[in-house]
Design an enzyme around this catalytic site. Sequence first.
Site, short mmCIF file in Angstrom:
data_model
loop_
_atom_site.label_atom_id
_atom_site.label_comp_id
_atom_site.label_asym_id
_atom_site.label_seq_id
_atom_site.Cartn_x
_atom_site.Cartn_y
_atom_site.Cartn_z
N SER A 53 29.95 49.16 47.88
CA SER A 53 28.87 50.12 47.61
C SER A 53 29.11 51.44 48.34
O SER A 53 29.83 51.49 49.33
CB SER A 53 27.53 49.56 48.08
OG SER A 53 27.34 48.28 47.57
N1 SAH Z 1 28.26 44.00 49.74
C1 SAH Z 1 29.55 44.29 49.15
C2 SAH Z 1 29.42 44.93 47.78
C3 SAH Z 1 29.56 43.88 46.83
S1 SAH Z 1 29.57 44.16 45.10
C4 SAH Z 1 30.42 45.12 50.05
O1 SAH Z 1 29.96 45.54 51.13
O2 SAH Z 1 31.59 45.31 49.71
C5 SAH Z 1 28.69 42.71 44.66
C6 SAH Z 1 29.37 41.40 44.95
O3 SAH Z 1 28.48 40.38 44.57
C7 SAH Z 1 30.67 41.17 44.17
O4 SAH Z 1 31.71 40.88 45.03
C8 SAH Z 1 30.32 39.98 43.28
O5 SAH Z 1 31.41 39.12 43.03
C9 SAH Z 1 29.24 39.29 44.09
N2 SAH Z 1 28.36 38.42 43.32
C10 SAH Z 1 27.93 38.57 42.03
N3 SAH Z 1 27.11 37.56 41.70
C11 SAH Z 1 27.00 36.74 42.79
C12 SAH Z 1 26.30 35.54 43.07
N4 SAH Z 1 25.53 34.95 42.16
N5 SAH Z 1 26.42 35.00 44.30
C13 SAH Z 1 27.20 35.58 45.25
N6 SAH Z 1 27.91 36.70 45.04
C14 SAH Z 1 27.80 37.30 43.83
#
Ligand code: SAH
Length: 245
Positions: A92
């Site tokens: 993000s």
């Molecule tokens: N917080 C992260 C940004 C992540 S983007 C950072 O600091 O880099 C969102 C993430 O959520 C992705 O890696 C995706 O694979 C994960 N995601 C999507 N659905 C999910 C779920 N049901 N449970 C856990 N992770 C999930």
Amino acid sequence: MVILLSAFYLLAVMHAGPSAAQDWHSAQRARMVAGIASLARETSGATGRPTLSEAVMTAMGTVPRHRFVPAPLEVFAYKNQPLPIGEGQTISQPFLVALMTDLLDPKPGDTVLEVGTGSGYQAAVLASLVAKVYTIEILEPLARRATHLLEELGYRNVELRIGDGYNGWPEAAPFDSIVVTAAPADVPKQLVYQLKPGGRMVIPASGSSDWQYLLLVEKQSDGTVTMKRTLPVRFVPLKRDRSAK
Ligand code: SAH
């Protein structure tokens, strides 16, 4: 052009040795933090937070975001933009990480749950502010990479699990706060259930198919739940593991 020049400059300082590169990164981070402060002022009408806490700003000025992005994109690490991290996912934008962290009102003794580890950056920011971070990532390659990186960087208070975070982490609940960094269609009830009374959750939800509102969900001490809309945002969708219970 500015970007090209920064790329050449970064190459030059890397050539000059590790401490020059470190100085370059910390100068870039300081500039990023100043940018976050001015975005916070500009968006305060919607967020109610014209300034973010000093502790959050210090964490943003300390965690090495350039280690959480793919090496070829390192030069962009301190720009206020999301970046691809592989598997179709993104880290993000720093302002949102700072705002979401601030909205949680993190305290040193807190236990926090993150759904959507991705690169591990948000988990690292939280880990430098609270006692314990539980984080769940559904995509195994990202989870493995984040585990190794967080370990290498010395964040010992983060526990990572591979799986669908839609239903939270019941064994570690209740949490002082929960941050969700992928967008579900609706606020998952299990997550609200796993908040302590007085707890807070920040989650992108309830917009349209391609954007959401960043919601601040608060569980009052009597158990009633309130929801506040803050900024319109755009997060990757929260996936569901259909084989999960
Ligand atoms: N917080 C992260 C940004 C992540 S983007 C950072 O600091 O880099 C969102 C993430 O959520 C992705 O890696 C995706 O694979 C994960 N995601 C999507 N659905 C999910 C779920 N049901 N449970 C856990 N992770 C999930």
